[in-house]
Design a protein around this motif. Structure first.
Motif, short mmCIF file in Angstrom:
data_model
loop_
_atom_site.label_atom_id
_atom_site.label_comp_id
_atom_site.label_asym_id
_atom_site.label_seq_id
_atom_site.Cartn_x
_atom_site.Cartn_y
_atom_site.Cartn_z
N GLU A 139 -22.37 35.22 19.85
CA GLU A 139 -22.43 36.23 18.80
C GLU A 139 -21.05 36.84 18.55
N ASP A 156 -24.27 36.29 29.56
CA ASP A 156 -25.22 36.02 28.49
C ASP A 156 -24.55 35.15 27.41
N GLU A 157 -24.98 33.91 27.34
CA GLU A 157 -24.36 32.97 26.39
C GLU A 157 -24.56 33.42 24.94
N ARG A 158 -25.70 34.07 24.67
CA ARG A 158 -25.94 34.56 23.30
C ARG A 158 -24.91 35.60 22.90
N LYS A 159 -24.56 36.48 23.82
CA LYS A 159 -23.57 37.52 23.53
C LYS A 159 -22.20 36.89 23.27
#
Length: 78
Positions: A55, A49-52
């Protein structure tokens, strides 16, 4: 001259020196810094997950920014 852990962590993070960042994670006396590095490296290496990943990267940088404001910097007199 000894470079503070926060400066090292920022340098290693920005330039992608993950091995050095891992060593810093183990050696630092700042438990919060160690945890932020751990979370980022784990997300970077294992998360799909690139967002994780972004973040955890941002959280590390925000912590470094905050910590560097309150850590007295080394001043060199000439």
């Amino acid at each position: 001259m000894d470079i503070p852990d926060y400066d090292k962590a920022l340098y290693y993070t920005l330039w992608g020196y993950w091995d050095d960042l891992l060593v810093l994670m183990v050696r630092t006396n700042d438990d919060m810094l160690s945890k932020k590095i751990q979370l980022f490296l784990h997300a970077f290496h294992y998360s799909l997950d690139e967002r994780k990943i972004m973040e955890s990267h941002d959280n590390l940088l925000y912590y470094l920014d905050h910590a560097m404001k309150y850590d007295p910097s080394t001043v060199m007199k000439l």
